[in-house]
Design a protein around this motif. Structure first.
Motif, short mmCIF file in Angstrom:
data_model
loop_
_atom_site.label_atom_id
_atom_site.label_comp_id
_atom_site.label_asym_id
_atom_site.label_seq_id
_atom_site.Cartn_x
_atom_site.Cartn_y
_atom_site.Cartn_z
N MET A 1 0.85 -1.19 0.00
CA MET A 1 0.00 0.00 0.00
C MET A 1 0.88 1.24 0.00
O MET A 1 1.81 1.34 0.79
N ASP A 2 0.54 2.19 -0.89
CA ASP A 2 1.23 3.47 -0.88
C ASP A 2 0.26 4.56 -0.43
O ASP A 2 -0.91 4.28 -0.10
N ILE A 3 0.72 5.77 -0.42
CA ILE A 3 -0.10 6.89 0.08
C ILE A 3 -1.35 7.08 -0.77
O ILE A 3 -2.45 7.29 -0.24
N ASP A 4 -1.21 6.98 -2.08
CA ASP A 4 -2.36 7.17 -2.96
C ASP A 4 -3.42 6.10 -2.73
O ASP A 4 -4.62 6.38 -2.75
N LEU A 5 -2.98 4.87 -2.53
CA LEU A 5 -3.93 3.78 -2.29
C LEU A 5 -4.63 3.96 -0.94
O LEU A 5 -5.84 3.71 -0.83
N ALA A 6 -3.89 4.40 0.06
CA ALA A 6 -4.50 4.65 1.37
C ALA A 6 -5.59 5.71 1.27
O ALA A 6 -6.69 5.55 1.80
N ARG A 7 -5.29 6.77 0.55
CA ARG A 7 -6.27 7.85 0.39
C ARG A 7 -7.50 7.36 -0.40
O ARG A 7 -8.64 7.63 -0.02
N ALA A 8 -7.22 6.62 -1.47
CA ALA A 8 -8.31 6.10 -2.30
C ALA A 8 -9.19 5.13 -1.51
O ALA A 8 -10.42 5.06 -1.72
N TRP A 9 -8.57 4.35 -0.63
CA TRP A 9 -9.33 3.42 0.21
C TRP A 9 -10.32 4.16 1.10
O TRP A 9 -11.50 3.79 1.15
N VAL A 10 -9.86 5.18 1.76
CA VAL A 10 -10.75 5.94 2.65
C VAL A 10 -11.89 6.55 1.84
O VAL A 10 -13.06 6.53 2.26
N GLN A 11 -11.59 7.07 0.67
CA GLN A 11 -12.63 7.65 -0.17
C GLN A 11 -13.61 6.59 -0.65
O GLN A 11 -14.82 6.84 -0.74
N ALA A 12 -13.11 5.39 -0.95
CA ALA A 12 -13.98 4.30 -1.38
C ALA A 12 -14.89 3.83 -0.24
O ALA A 12 -16.05 3.45 -0.47
N ILE A 13 -14.37 3.83 0.99
CA ILE A 13 -15.21 3.49 2.13
C ILE A 13 -16.36 4.47 2.25
O ILE A 13 -17.52 4.08 2.47
N ARG A 42 -21.73 10.00 8.03
CA ARG A 42 -21.21 11.31 8.43
C ARG A 42 -19.71 11.24 8.70
O ARG A 42 -18.94 12.11 8.26
N GLY A 43 -19.28 10.21 9.40
CA GLY A 43 -17.88 10.10 9.77
C GLY A 43 -16.96 9.87 8.59
O GLY A 43 -15.93 10.56 8.45
N PHE A 44 -17.30 8.93 7.73
CA PHE A 44 -16.41 8.63 6.61
C PHE A 44 -16.48 9.70 5.51
O PHE A 44 -15.50 9.90 4.79
N THR A 45 -17.61 10.39 5.40
CA THR A 45 -17.66 11.52 4.48
C THR A 45 -16.68 12.60 4.93
O THR A 45 -15.93 13.17 4.12
N ALA A 46 -16.66 12.86 6.23
CA ALA A 46 -15.72 13.84 6.78
C ALA A 46 -14.28 13.35 6.63
O ALA A 46 -13.37 14.14 6.31
N ALA A 47 -14.05 12.06 6.85
CA ALA A 47 -12.69 11.52 6.74
C ALA A 47 -12.18 11.59 5.30
O ALA A 47 -11.01 11.93 5.06
N ALA A 48 -13.05 11.30 4.34
CA ALA A 48 -12.65 11.37 2.94
C ALA A 48 -12.25 12.79 2.56
O ALA A 48 -11.27 13.01 1.84
#
Length: 208
Positions: A1-13, A42-48
């Protein structure tokens, strides 16, 4: 996992939880407070949004930011559990790149965080029933030398199997435990959202 994948994962959640928000709430209406879908959305929208604005140096920075955002944005029992999971995951990944074995170890740390806070074990009809099998499956694949996408796919499959297996269980922890035998026959909402988290990881890893 790299930084871009980590970010994309949170957005996908965030996308997955948004799509399944009503279903999560329906499940929680049967054996909980009827707020699981709304709170997580609400939480994951804010996290993304938070990780989109972040300029991180490590994978861990993305995941720790996710956790700290969740605790300030997610109500109910799920907020602290997911916050702890993502913070533990992030703290174990203080590098720009994490191989499957390193990620497996970080997942184990995140599971330990959930278990410590929620004091739940396998079979208690909680998110642990999906999270623990996912961690085991990911680690098994990683130790066999499989790549990240394969390990993530196995983890998602295991999480979904664990999720479905909560239906015949009687809850022994959380709000649902107050219902006693009446909790039998209902799929656990926390296990369901956990399965969404791991499926989002698998989909993101397979389509970077």
């Amino acid at each position: 996992m790299d930084i871009d994948l980590a970010r994309a994962w949170v957005q996908a959640i965030a996308v997955a939880v948004g799509q399944h928000k009503d279903h999560l709430t329906q499940l929680d209406s049967a054996i909980g407070d009827a707020d699981h879908g709304t709170n997580l959305d609400r939480g994951f929208t804010a996290a993304a949004a938070a990780v989109s604005d972040l300029t991180p140096d490590t994978v861990g920075a993305v995941l720790v930011k996710t956790g700290t955002t969740l605790i300030s944005s997610t109500g109910g029992a799920s907020g602290p559990l997911y916050e702890g999971a993502f913070r533990a995951l992030g703290k174990a990944l203080d590098t720009p790149l994490a191989d499957p074995l390193a990620f497996a170890e970080a997942l184990a740390a995140s599971l330990a965080s959930i278990q410590k806070l929620g004091t739940a074990a396998l079979g208690d009809k909680t998110m642990i029933d999906a999270y623990a099998p996912a961690v085991t499956a990911f680690e098994e694949q990683a130790r066999q030398g499989r790549d990240f996408a394969a390990a993530a796919g196995a983890a998602a499959d295991a999480a979904e199997e664990g999720m479905r297996a909560t239906t015949p269980l009687q809850a022994r922890k959380g709000r649902a435990s107050y219902l006693g035998a009446r909790s039998v026959g209902h799929q656990d909402p926390g296990a369901t959202s956990t399965a969404l988290v791991f499926r989002a990881l698998a989909d993101t890893a397979a389509n970077p």
